[in-house]
Design a protein around this motif. Structure first.
Motif, short mmCIF file in Angstrom:
data_model
loop_
_atom_site.label_atom_id
_atom_site.label_comp_id
_atom_site.label_asym_id
_atom_site.label_seq_id
_atom_site.Cartn_x
_atom_site.Cartn_y
_atom_site.Cartn_z
N ILE A 132 2.07 -19.40 -71.22
CA ILE A 132 2.70 -18.10 -71.46
C ILE A 132 3.46 -18.09 -72.79
N THR A 133 4.00 -19.25 -73.19
CA THR A 133 4.67 -19.32 -74.49
C THR A 133 3.66 -19.10 -75.62
N LEU A 134 2.49 -19.73 -75.50
CA LEU A 134 1.43 -19.51 -76.50
C LEU A 134 1.02 -18.04 -76.54
N PHE A 135 0.89 -17.44 -75.37
CA PHE A 135 0.52 -16.02 -75.30
C PHE A 135 1.56 -15.17 -76.03
N VAL A 136 2.81 -15.39 -75.73
CA VAL A 136 3.89 -14.58 -76.31
C VAL A 136 4.01 -14.78 -77.82
N THR A 137 3.75 -15.99 -78.30
CA THR A 137 3.94 -16.25 -79.73
C THR A 137 2.68 -16.00 -80.56
N GLU A 138 1.51 -16.31 -80.02
CA GLU A 138 0.29 -16.24 -80.85
C GLU A 138 -0.49 -14.93 -80.74
N VAL A 139 -0.58 -14.38 -79.55
CA VAL A 139 -1.43 -13.19 -79.37
C VAL A 139 -0.97 -12.01 -80.23
N PRO A 140 0.35 -11.73 -80.35
CA PRO A 140 0.74 -10.62 -81.23
C PRO A 140 0.28 -10.82 -82.68
N GLN A 141 0.36 -12.07 -83.17
CA GLN A 141 -0.10 -12.36 -84.53
C GLN A 141 -1.61 -12.17 -84.64
N ASP A 142 -2.33 -12.60 -83.61
CA ASP A 142 -3.78 -12.44 -83.60
C ASP A 142 -4.17 -10.95 -83.57
N LEU A 143 -3.40 -10.16 -82.81
CA LEU A 143 -3.67 -8.72 -82.76
C LEU A 143 -3.48 -8.08 -84.14
N LYS A 144 -2.49 -8.55 -84.89
CA LYS A 144 -2.28 -8.02 -86.25
C LYS A 144 -3.50 -8.31 -87.11
N GLN A 145 -4.09 -9.50 -86.93
CA GLN A 145 -5.28 -9.86 -87.71
C GLN A 145 -6.48 -9.00 -87.31
N ILE A 146 -6.60 -8.71 -86.02
CA ILE A 146 -7.68 -7.82 -85.56
C ILE A 146 -7.48 -6.44 -86.17
N GLU A 147 -6.25 -5.95 -86.13
CA GLU A 147 -5.95 -4.63 -86.69
C GLU A 147 -6.27 -4.57 -88.18
N LEU A 148 -5.89 -5.61 -88.91
CA LEU A 148 -6.23 -5.66 -90.34
C LEU A 148 -7.74 -5.65 -90.55
N GLY A 149 -8.45 -6.41 -89.73
CA GLY A 149 -9.90 -6.45 -89.81
C GLY A 149 -10.53 -5.09 -89.55
N ILE A 150 -9.99 -4.38 -88.54
CA ILE A 150 -10.50 -3.05 -88.22
C ILE A 150 -10.23 -2.09 -89.37
N LYS A 151 -8.99 -2.09 -89.86
CA LYS A 151 -8.61 -1.15 -90.92
C LYS A 151 -9.39 -1.38 -92.21
N SER A 152 -9.64 -2.65 -92.53
CA SER A 152 -10.33 -2.96 -93.78
C SER A 152 -11.85 -3.10 -93.58
N LYS A 153 -12.30 -2.84 -92.36
CA LYS A 153 -13.71 -2.98 -92.01
C LYS A 153 -14.22 -4.40 -92.27
N ASP A 154 -13.31 -5.37 -92.10
CA ASP A 154 -13.68 -6.78 -92.18
C ASP A 154 -14.09 -7.20 -90.76
N HIS A 155 -15.33 -6.92 -90.41
CA HIS A 155 -15.82 -7.12 -89.06
C HIS A 155 -15.75 -8.59 -88.64
N LYS A 156 -15.97 -9.51 -89.60
CA LYS A 156 -15.92 -10.93 -89.27
C LYS A 156 -14.51 -11.35 -88.86
N GLN A 157 -13.52 -10.87 -89.57
CA GLN A 157 -12.13 -11.19 -89.25
C GLN A 157 -11.75 -10.62 -87.88
N ALA A 158 -12.08 -9.36 -87.66
CA ALA A 158 -11.77 -8.72 -86.38
C ALA A 158 -12.45 -9.46 -85.24
#
Length: 114
Positions: free
Chosen positions: A25-51
């Motif tokens: 749960i600590t990993l979930f709380v600390t890492e998943v929000p950062q990973d979601l930011k990377q997905i969002e950046l990938g979506i916004k920039s159409k970087d499909h590989k990153q997303a």
């Protein structure tokens, strides 16, 4: 009381080891929000590989924490990246995942004081 997540798979996997559960749960709380930011950046920039890479990374965690709807939606994000779809198609799905993760984190922090 867990409403937005379910730790039954984590407890089963760990043979009810509370230390292991805390690590997950600590990993979930600390890492998943950062990973979601990377997905969002990938979506916004159409970087499909990153997303895709970050969606694929958090997929098992969502499943492990019993977040069924978020898990199903992350599969949709993966499919969107493979099809290199248009951004507006995936925005609502991503927003839903983000909302579910935020609720689960808030609840976990309250339940576990992490």
């Amino acid at each position: 009381m867990a409403i937005n997540y379910n730790l039954s798979k984590v407890y089963a996997l760990s043979d009810n080891d509370p230390e292991f559960v805390t690590q997950i749960i600590t990993l979930f709380v600390t890492e998943v929000p950062q990973d979601l930011k990377q997905i969002e950046l990938g979506i916004k920039s159409k970087d499909h590989k990153q997303a895709y890479a970050y969606a694929h990374k958090i997929k098992p965690t969502l499943d492990l924490l019993g977040m069924t709807m978020a898990y199903e939606e992350i599969l949709q994000v993966e499919a969107w990246t493979r099809a290199e779809g248009k951004r507006k198609e995936i925005d609502a799905t991503f927003d839903s995942i983000q909302d579910q993760v935020e609720k689960a984190i808030k609840e976990i922090k309250k339940d576990f004081e992490v």
